[in-house]
Write an enzyme that holds these catalytic residues in place. Structure first.
Site, PDB file in Angstrom:
ATOM      1  N   LYS A   1      45.292  35.125  37.028  1.00  0.00           N
ATOM      2  CA  LYS A   1      45.942  35.033  35.712  1.00  0.00           C
ATOM      3  C   LYS A   1      46.604  33.674  35.464  1.00  0.00           C
ATOM      4  CE  LYS A   1      46.627  39.788  34.331  1.00  0.00           C
ATOM      5  NZ  LYS A   1      46.238  40.596  35.518  1.00  0.00           N
TER       6      LYS A   1
ATOM      7  N   GLU B   1      53.340  40.549  25.975  1.00  0.00           N
ATOM      8  CA  GLU B   1      53.686  41.853  26.516  1.00  0.00           C
ATOM      9  C   GLU B   1      53.173  41.901  27.943  1.00  0.00           C
ATOM     10  OE1 GLU B   1      51.007  41.399  24.651  1.00  0.00           O
ATOM     11  OE2 GLU B   1      49.482  42.163  26.037  1.00  0.00           O
TER      12      GLU B   1
ATOM     13  N   SER C   1      40.085  39.003  42.709  1.00  0.00           N
ATOM     14  CA  SER C   1      40.935  38.484  41.628  1.00  0.00           C
ATOM     15  C   SER C   1      42.402  38.329  42.010  1.00  0.00           C
ATOM     16  CB  SER C   1      40.797  39.376  40.400  1.00  0.00           C
ATOM     17  OG  SER C   1      41.065  40.729  40.726  1.00  0.00           O
TER      18      SER C   1
HETATM   19  C1  PLP Z   1      45.356  41.671  35.506  1.00  0.00           C
HETATM   20  C2  PLP Z   1      44.469  41.741  36.664  1.00  0.00           C
HETATM   21  C3  PLP Z   1      43.128  42.180  36.543  1.00  0.00           C
HETATM   22  C4  PLP Z   1      42.534  42.680  35.263  1.00  0.00           C
HETATM   23  O1  PLP Z   1      42.448  41.728  34.242  1.00  0.00           O
HETATM   24  P1  PLP Z   1      41.072  41.094  33.789  1.00  0.00           P
HETATM   25  O2  PLP Z   1      41.413  40.409  32.509  1.00  0.00           O
HETATM   26  O3  PLP Z   1      40.072  42.178  33.622  1.00  0.00           O
HETATM   27  O4  PLP Z   1      40.656  40.137  34.847  1.00  0.00           O
HETATM   28  C5  PLP Z   1      42.326  42.173  37.675  1.00  0.00           C
HETATM   29  N1  PLP Z   1      42.803  41.784  38.870  1.00  0.00           N
HETATM   30  C6  PLP Z   1      44.076  41.356  39.033  1.00  0.00           C
HETATM   31  C7  PLP Z   1      44.532  40.953  40.384  1.00  0.00           C
HETATM   32  C8  PLP Z   1      44.946  41.322  37.934  1.00  0.00           C
HETATM   33  O5  PLP Z   1      46.207  40.910  38.100  1.00  0.00           O
END
Ligand code: PLP
Length: 403
Positions: free
Chosen positions: A94, A116, A381
């Site tokens: 993010k 938000e 992610s």
């Molecule tokens: C917020 C988040 C997601 C989901 O958000 P996407 O916009 O679909 O990428 C996935 N993995 C992590 C670690 C997150 O913090």
């Protein structure tokens, strides 16, 4: 290299085929056009791009490595590689788009970032970017979520952000979106609404995708360097869809690379309100300013959604995903809570990497796919350090953790 999917989409009105667009109150139209214009300008502004690239390198720690998860590969039968977005500063992908949006807002002369947050992940990443760039930051958060995600509330406070409690309705994400949007309408000139995924009205789905595309661009050359070829499969979890668009974007024209998005099946994929598998179970509709697949009731209002991963429980999805689904270019699958928690422990114990529960959905699908053969690149992610207490409390006994 020319890429039809990113260079030509969305069109000038923000459409990916029939999805996307901008469904906003008339008083916001001029503001949104201004943001679109400013974004077009900075994509051609070498100083801006140099500054962002430098922050990615020296602040976030990019490029993030790719790791060949050898023990996991051996256990499931195919080579599995992990793109380590969990190693970024603040622990997830993010920060890539939060820094981009914050830098754009600052260049536009905005003084305050607002957003938000549900679980607090987007709020923490944005509060981080605000602190770095010396901007004010208001994060709207439902009171129920504030209680559940207390450590992230404390983090935001320490970072100097104001966390605005939202106390109406169910006091969770949906009400927080409404409250943040209302606050934004109050002063769209000095405030910048930093959207947390590839969702919202044009130009946000494009902008957030572009900021995240560094993940795919790095991964493409890293895989070529490491293995001499592109992976056969790429797997990413899909909430709003930003980490998935980020890694997919560099491979959309590589026909031999199969792309897989993984949605949360939650507790039960067949019961409304018990999952958040938008592309798998939803239908096209309009919410939060854009057209896409969404989980909706007969009146077209968003359904309740649920996933064990709070970052995945969103009743719509980025419009480019809807387009890619209809086109058949990306395949969307589901993983339920139990499979995700299994994968959470699997990766922890086999590779020494504790993933975010969101990312564990992608790992779970990758281990299923591995039984069919072919090399697999997973977008890891985020890391799971904010998930550990919850997982230990809810599931620890089943995995041999001491009571
Ligand atoms: C917020 C988040 C997601 C989901 O958000 P996407 O916009 O679909 O990428 C996935 N993995 C992590 C670690 C997150 O913090």
């Amino acid at each position: 290299m020319h890429n039809t999917f990113t260079d030509e989409l969305p069109n000038t009105d923000g459409y990916f085929g029939e999805y996307g667009g901008s469904f906003i109150p008339p008083e916001l139209e001029e503001i949104m056009t201004g943001i679109s214009q400013a974004y077009d300008d900075i994509t051609r502004d070498q100083a801006f791009l140099t500054e962002l690239t430098s922050l990615y390198q020296h602040y976030v720690g990019r490029p993030s490595p790719i790791f060949h998860a050898q023990r996991l590969s051996e256990k499931f039968g195919s080579p599995i590689y992990l793109k380590r977005e969990d190693l970024n500063h603040t622990g997830a992908h993010k920060i890539n788009h939060c820094l981009g949006e914050a830098l754009l807002a600052k260049k536009m002369g905005k003084t305050k970032l607002i957003a938000e947050t549900g679980a607090g992940q987007h709020g923490v990443a944005l509060a981080t970017a605000a602190a770095l760039l010396g901007m004010e930051c208001d994060i709207y958060m439902g009171e129920v979520d504030m209680a559940k995600e207390h450590p992230n509330v404390v983090r935001m406070h320490i970072l100097g952000a104001r966390v605005v409690p939202v106390s109406h309705g169910r006091k969770t994400l949906k009400e927080a979106v409404d409250a943040a949007f209302e606050a934004y309408l109050g002063d769209p000139v000095n405030q910048f609404y930093a959207i947390g995924s590839v969702v919202g009205p044009h130009p946000f789905p494009r902008m957030v995708r572009d900021f995240q595309s560094i993940v795919g661009n790095e991964a493409r050359s890293q895989m070529l360097e490491m293995t001499g070829q592109l992976p056969d499969h790429i797997v990413a979890c899909v909430g709003g869809g930003s980490n998935a668009m980020g890694i997919f974007s560099a491979f959309l024209e590589d026909e031999n690379v199969t792309l897989h998005g993984v949605e949360p099946a939650g507790r039960n994929l067949e019961v409304r309100g018990e999952h958040a598998a938008t592309l798998t179970k939803g239908s096209p509709g309009v919410m939060h300013g854009f057209k896409s697949y969404m989980l909706q009731n007969d009146q077209g209002e968003p359904d309740e959604v649920y996933s064990v991963a709070s970052g995945l429980d969103y009743p719509s999805v980025g419009p480019q995903h809807s387009y890619l689904k209809d086109l058949g270019r990306v395949h969307y699958h589901t993983i339920n809570d139990r499979e995700a928690i299994d994968a959470f422990f699997e990766l922890s114990r086999v590779e020494g990497i504790i993933p975010a529960i969101e990312s564990a959905h992608a790992i779970a699908y990758a281990t299923q796919l591995a039984r069919q053969g072919g090399s697999i690149l997973v977008n890891l992610s985020g890391r799971g350090d904010t998930d550990i207490d919850f997982v230990a409390g809810q599931y620890g006994k089943d995995y041999g953790l001491p009571g």
